[in-house]
Write a protein that holds these residues in place. Structure first.
Motif, PDB file in Angstrom:
ATOM      1  N   VAL A   1      -7.698  -5.049   4.535  1.00 41.63           N
ATOM      2  CA  VAL A   1      -7.464  -5.100   3.088  1.00 41.63           C
ATOM      3  C   VAL A   1      -8.206  -3.965   2.393  1.00 41.63           C
ATOM      4  N   LEU A   2      -9.479  -3.788   2.769  1.00 50.00           N
ATOM      5  CA  LEU A   2     -10.266  -2.720   2.153  1.00 50.00           C
ATOM      6  C   LEU A   2      -9.712  -1.349   2.511  1.00 50.00           C
ATOM      7  N   GLY A   3      -9.380  -1.179   3.796  1.00 49.95           N
ATOM      8  CA  GLY A   3      -8.853   0.110   4.237  1.00 49.95           C
ATOM      9  C   GLY A   3      -7.561   0.458   3.508  1.00 49.95           C
ATOM     10  N   LEU A   4      -6.684  -0.546   3.359  1.00 52.94           N
ATOM     11  CA  LEU A   4      -5.412  -0.325   2.664  1.00 52.94           C
ATOM     12  C   LEU A   4      -5.651   0.022   1.201  1.00 52.94           C
ATOM     13  N   LEU A   5      -6.549  -0.747   0.577  1.00 51.96           N
ATOM     14  CA  LEU A   5      -6.836  -0.527  -0.844  1.00 51.96           C
ATOM     15  C   LEU A   5      -7.327   0.900  -1.073  1.00 51.96           C
ATOM     16  N   ILE A   6      -8.307   1.302  -0.266  1.00 53.16           N
ATOM     17  CA  ILE A   6      -8.887   2.630  -0.462  1.00 53.16           C
ATOM     18  C   ILE A   6      -7.867   3.713  -0.135  1.00 53.16           C
ATOM     19  N   ALA A   7      -7.133   3.527   0.968  1.00 51.29           N
ATOM     20  CA  ALA A   7      -6.149   4.541   1.359  1.00 51.29           C
ATOM     21  C   ALA A   7      -5.091   4.718   0.266  1.00 51.29           C
ATOM     22  N   THR A   8      -4.604   3.594  -0.273  1.00 55.49           N
ATOM     23  CA  THR A   8      -3.548   3.673  -1.282  1.00 55.49           C
ATOM     24  C   THR A   8      -4.050   4.322  -2.563  1.00 55.49           C
ATOM     25  N   LEU A   9      -5.222   3.874  -3.008  1.00 57.85           N
ATOM     26  CA  LEU A   9      -5.733   4.411  -4.274  1.00 57.85           C
ATOM     27  C   LEU A   9      -6.134   5.871  -4.125  1.00 57.85           C
ATOM     28  N   ALA A  10      -6.794   6.210  -3.008  1.00 62.21           N
ATOM     29  CA  ALA A  10      -7.271   7.584  -2.842  1.00 62.21           C
ATOM     30  C   ALA A  10      -6.098   8.554  -2.735  1.00 62.21           C
ATOM     31  N   ASP A  11      -4.957   8.041  -2.284  1.00 69.16           N
ATOM     32  CA  ASP A  11      -3.758   8.875  -2.175  1.00 69.16           C
ATOM     33  C   ASP A  11      -3.317   9.385  -3.540  1.00 69.16           C
ATOM     34  N   ARG A  12      -3.734   8.701  -4.594  1.00 71.76           N
ATOM     35  CA  ARG A  12      -3.320   9.106  -5.944  1.00 71.76           C
ATOM     36  C   ARG A  12      -4.292  10.076  -6.588  1.00 71.76           C
ATOM     37  N   LEU A  13      -5.422  10.306  -5.928  1.00 75.77           N
ATOM     38  CA  LEU A  13      -6.373  11.277  -6.459  1.00 75.77           C
ATOM     39  C   LEU A  13      -5.928  12.686  -6.109  1.00 75.77           C
ATOM     40  N   ARG A  14      -6.560  13.658  -6.772  1.00 75.81           N
ATOM     41  CA  ARG A  14      -6.310  15.036  -6.381  1.00 75.81           C
ATOM     42  C   ARG A  14      -6.994  15.307  -5.039  1.00 75.81           C
ATOM     43  N   PRO A  15      -6.519  16.290  -4.264  1.00 78.24           N
ATOM     44  CA  PRO A  15      -7.018  16.483  -2.899  1.00 78.24           C
ATOM     45  C   PRO A  15      -8.545  16.500  -2.793  1.00 78.24           C
ATOM     46  N   GLY A  16      -9.203  17.176  -3.738  1.00 76.36           N
ATOM     47  CA  GLY A  16     -10.660  17.242  -3.665  1.00 76.36           C
ATOM     48  C   GLY A  16     -11.289  15.861  -3.750  1.00 76.36           C
ATOM     49  N   GLY A  17     -10.841  15.090  -4.744  1.00 74.34           N
ATOM     50  CA  GLY A  17     -11.365  13.747  -4.936  1.00 74.34           C
ATOM     51  C   GLY A  17     -11.045  12.843  -3.766  1.00 74.34           C
ATOM     52  N   GLU A  18      -9.838  13.020  -3.233  1.00 74.59           N
ATOM     53  CA  GLU A  18      -9.424  12.200  -2.100  1.00 74.59           C
ATOM     54  C   GLU A  18     -10.325  12.450  -0.894  1.00 74.59           C
ATOM     55  N   LYS A  19     -10.585  13.707  -0.620  1.00 78.51           N
ATOM     56  CA  LYS A  19     -11.417  14.061   0.531  1.00 78.51           C
ATOM     57  C   LYS A  19     -12.837  13.521   0.357  1.00 78.51           C
ATOM     58  N   PHE A  20     -13.358  13.666  -0.866  1.00 77.18           N
ATOM     59  CA  PHE A  20     -14.717  13.207  -1.150  1.00 77.18           C
ATOM     60  C   PHE A  20     -14.832  11.690  -0.951  1.00 77.18           C
TER      61      PHE A  20
ATOM     62  N   ILE B   1      13.389   4.755  -9.061  1.00 79.76           N
ATOM     63  CA  ILE B   1      14.555   4.915  -9.931  1.00 79.76           C
ATOM     64  C   ILE B   1      15.106   3.552 -10.322  1.00 79.76           C
ATOM     65  N   ASP B   2      15.050   2.606  -9.355  1.00 83.97           N
ATOM     66  CA  ASP B   2      15.507   1.249  -9.658  1.00 83.97           C
ATOM     67  C   ASP B   2      14.545   0.504 -10.569  1.00 83.97           C
ATOM     68  N   GLY B   3      13.433   1.146 -10.875  1.00 79.98           N
ATOM     69  CA  GLY B   3      12.514   0.541 -11.834  1.00 79.98           C
ATOM     70  C   GLY B   3      11.540  -0.450 -11.242  1.00 79.98           C
ATOM     71  N   ALA B   4      11.310  -0.362  -9.915  1.00 78.22           N
ATOM     72  CA  ALA B   4      10.362  -1.296  -9.304  1.00 78.22           C
ATOM     73  C   ALA B   4       8.944  -0.940  -9.712  1.00 78.22           C
ATOM     74  N   ALA B   5       8.113  -1.973  -9.904  1.00 75.78           N
ATOM     75  CA  ALA B   5       6.717  -1.746 -10.260  1.00 75.78           C
ATOM     76  C   ALA B   5       5.958  -1.244  -9.031  1.00 75.78           C
ATOM     77  N   GLU B   6       4.832  -0.546  -9.286  1.00 76.34           N
ATOM     78  CA  GLU B   6       4.067   0.031  -8.171  1.00 76.34           C
ATOM     79  C   GLU B   6       3.628  -1.040  -7.161  1.00 76.34           C
ATOM     80  N   GLY B   7       3.200  -2.192  -7.673  1.00 72.55           N
ATOM     81  CA  GLY B   7       2.759  -3.274  -6.778  1.00 72.55           C
ATOM     82  C   GLY B   7       3.896  -3.736  -5.889  1.00 72.55           C
ATOM     83  N   ARG B   8       5.053  -3.865  -6.489  1.00 74.58           N
ATOM     84  CA  ARG B   8       6.248  -4.283  -5.754  1.00 74.58           C
ATOM     85  C   ARG B   8       6.595  -3.247  -4.672  1.00 74.58           C
ATOM     86  N   ILE B   9       6.529  -1.977  -5.067  1.00 76.08           N
ATOM     87  CA  ILE B   9       6.821  -0.907  -4.117  1.00 76.08           C
ATOM     88  C   ILE B   9       5.875  -0.984  -2.925  1.00 76.08           C
ATOM     89  N   PHE B  10       4.593  -1.243  -3.237  1.00 71.04           N
ATOM     90  CA  PHE B  10       3.594  -1.296  -2.179  1.00 71.04           C
ATOM     91  C   PHE B  10       3.923  -2.390  -1.168  1.00 71.04           C
TER      92      PHE B  10
END
Lengths: 327, 317
Positions: free
Chosen positions: A113-132, A229-238
């Motif tokens: 759960v933690l690994g998924l949470l961090i991986a998903t959220l960090a993916d939305r950061l800019r590369p520098g922030g993600e790496k850090f 495009i179908d308008g799915a929410a981010e949580g739903r997509i996940f």
């Protein structure tokens, strides 16, 4: 002291040099065979030293351990299944098994759960922030279990009431108005075991994050675009699109963490030595062998551990076969 | 070393370029998520959650680091966080603890021992495993698949299965307590992972290279040395990092085969330090931090290889 380093360097030179010479000689030796035999013999020559190491250090000792598990404490007489029935009838060992089960249920799930949470959220950061971010979460993987135990001792430690608390957890707890608690001695609701699990999760979450992050980045973008495009929410997509596509990775991480959990010895050894009802199976082997000096019982524990591992092993092999077919 | 020839993962069969060697990696054909908002910062809540998690992860390490630099009175009477509330403590920060604990617990010797155990146990298995991996990747032979499956199953087997019998054999040979006992054990225990990791990598190398070498009259032995070893350096490196961290951080094998005493590595030295907290928390902290410096440095500088190794074969015995 310098002698030790010289010895180590010599060992490297002898070990590597020895291996080079060995392979060279073996290779020359096969050249003595008739030419058409070469192709048949060479592969075995190439794998021989590796399999010698594996046989000598895992296979042979494992069979020996199985034999020991049917013998008495100093392996001088057969006792049949006595070691097993003693263990399974022992209240303390039942607790150990229960604790181990708890570790299996809690640690892999929370790690993922933690690994998924961090991986998903960090993916939305800019590369520098993600790496850090990832480097920080990943870092504890380099720290030994003994080191991690030392670090977390400074969180869990307790001082008598009235004194300043130097453990972070008790400092917060007393600040909120509680009395200082000896956390690692508190087995109510297996709280102390859970606090030990936190340490393992702290070291393993980075591992889960790295694998899951790689899998998430591999999810084809068109499936995500379509959902957006179908308008799915981010949580739903996940949950409806990403998670099903990375299922294989989630299972792999799950299995790997379970293997790590079953082998967990050092964290418990360092923090409580299995006292206060925190014992786990890998530590109880050590205690039987080196504290109680009971080789029979220790061997039986290892065999039980191996039996628990069999389904995992079977899964691992099946997974490997599938991967080979896909190659 | 870019994503083009990365190791196929156990995790995602048939999917390419999952582990491209770095954290952010190269994202082949990935124009999603970030496409619209490149350069735009992530939402505030995302950054807040991640900042909190990072804080949670790093605070325990900070605690150890700060404690290791405080003088005895400060470390005994107040928590390490009071460094922030009473800045006068800052002037009392000292590296004295390090020199004290290194002398007192003989950590210098333990460091040398750790190096003496780790270096041979890391380097020696590589070549042996590489030969076996080559055979599995490029040669046809009877029993190959069975032996490969055996290797995969052994990845799961805990070292505990082997310790007691090995201890008895070592006892007869009289090598218990000596470095060679640990070297050989780590080589044996690490071998299946080494073969597995390196073979997985070699299996992704283009077969045509081998074929053309064969046509040119090169023997397997020559092909191995001249072509495959140089091409496999990333895999060899990632195994080396795995094995280095594994051996350096190991407690069980060291306790069983070396034990406390003149040959003890840092992990055992740290366990005995932890048992003597009466000497002062600041010393325990300094000793603890001292044991971590080298693996953390190795880890940070060689991260990309480590990540590659993880994504290539995510099991370790």
């Amino acid at each position: 002291m310098t002698i030790k380093i010289i010895n180590a360097v010599l060992a490297v030179l002898c070990g590597v040099g020895g291996a080079v010479v060995l392979f060279y000689l073996l290779n020359k030796l096969t050249d003595l065979f008739p030419r058409r035999m070469h192709e048949r013999v060479k592969p075995y020559v190439f794998i021989l030293p590796a399999f010698a190491a594996i046989s000598l250090y895992l296979l042979f000792p494992f069979f020996q351990t199985v034999v020991y598990s049917f013998a008495n404490r100093d392996s001088t007489a057969w006792v049949g299944l006595q070691n097993y029935s003693d263990l399974l009838g022992d209240r303390g060992f039942q607790q150990t098994l229960f604790n181990t089960l708890l570790w299996i249920l809690v640690v892999p799930a929370l790690t993922i759960v933690l690994g998924l949470l961090i991986a998903t959220l960090a993916d939305r950061l800019r590369p520098g922030g993600e790496k850090f971010t990832k480097t920080i979460i990943f870092l504890p993987l380099a720290i030994s279990a003994v080191g991690a135990g030392t670090i977390w001792t400074f969180i869990y430690t307790q001082r008598p009431p009235g004194q300043a608390q130097i453990g972070l957890l008790n400092a917060i707890w007393t600040l909120l108005g509680g009395d200082p608690v000896a956390w690692l001695q508190l087995s109510t609701g297996r709280l102390n075991s859970l606090l030990l699990m936190v340490i393992l999760i702290w070291t393993q979450a980075g591992f889960a994050m790295v694998l899951l992050s790689a899998a998430i980045k591999g999810v084809p973008s068109d499936t995500l675009e379509a959902a957006r495009i179908d308008g799915a929410a981010e949580g739903r997509i996940f949950f409806a699109i990403i998670v099903p596509q990375i299922r294989a990775t989630i299972i792999t991480v799950f299995i790997t963490v379970i293997i790590g959990v079953l082998k967990t010895f050092d964290i418990v050894y360092v923090m409580t030595n299995g006292n206060f009802n925190t014992n786990v199976i890998a530590l109880s082997y050590y205690q039987q062998q080196f504290v109680n000096r009971n080789s029979g019982s220790a061997a039986a524990i290892v065999v039980l551990l191996m039996i628990v591992m069999i389904p995992i092993m079977a899964y691992q092999v099946r997974q490997f076969r599938a991967q080979e077919v896909a190659r | 070393m870019s994503g083009t020839r990365s190791v196929t993962t156990t995790a995602a069969p048939g999917r390419s370029a999952t582990g491209s060697g770095g954290f952010t990696g190269t994202r082949k054909g990935r124009a999603r998520a970030k496409s619209g908002d490149i350069g735009k910062p992530a939402p505030l809540w995302v950054r807040t959650v991640l900042a909190l998690l990072c804080l949670l992860w790093i605070v325990p390490v900070f605690g150890l680091a700060f404690t290791s630099l405080r003088d005895r009175v400060d470390a005994t009477d107040t928590g390490w966080w009071s460094v922030f509330t009473s800045p006068s403590q800052l002037s009392r920060l000292t590296v004295e603890n390090y020199s004290q604990v290194i002398a007192q617990a003989d950590l210098g010797t333990a460091l040398v021992n750790s190096l003496a155990i780790t270096i041979p146990a890391t380097i020696i298995p590589i070549l042996i495993a590489a030969f076996a991996a080559y055979a599995f990747a490029f040669m046809e032979f009877w029993g190959r698949d069975v032996l490969l499956v055996l290797i995969v199953s052994l990845l799961v087997v805990p070292n505990q299965v082997a310790l007691t019998p090995l201890l008895n054999i070592y006892g007869q040979l009289g090598v218990n307590g000596q470095f060679i006992a640990a070297w050989l054990a780590h080589i044996g225990f690490g071998m299946s992972l080494a073969v597995y990791l390196i073979r997985n990598y070699m299996a992704t190398l283009p077969k045509e290279v081998i074929e053309s070498a064969k046509i040119d009259g090169a023997s397997h032995y020559q092909t191995f040395w001249k072509l495959i070893v140089p091409m496999s350096v990333p895999a060899l490196a990632s195994f080396a990092i795995f094995q280095f961290l594994w051996v350096w951080n190991d407690l069980l094998v060291a306790l069983v085969f070396i034990g406390p005493g003149g040959n003890q590595p840092l992990t055992i030295a740290l366990v005995s330090l932890l048992g003597q907290q009466g000497q002062g928390w600041q010393l325990v902290a300094a000793g603890g931090f001292f044991t971590m410096i080298l693996p953390i440095l190795v880890f940070l500088s060689l991260q990309r290889y480590f990540v590659r190794g993880l994504t290539a074969g995510s099991v370790k015995g």
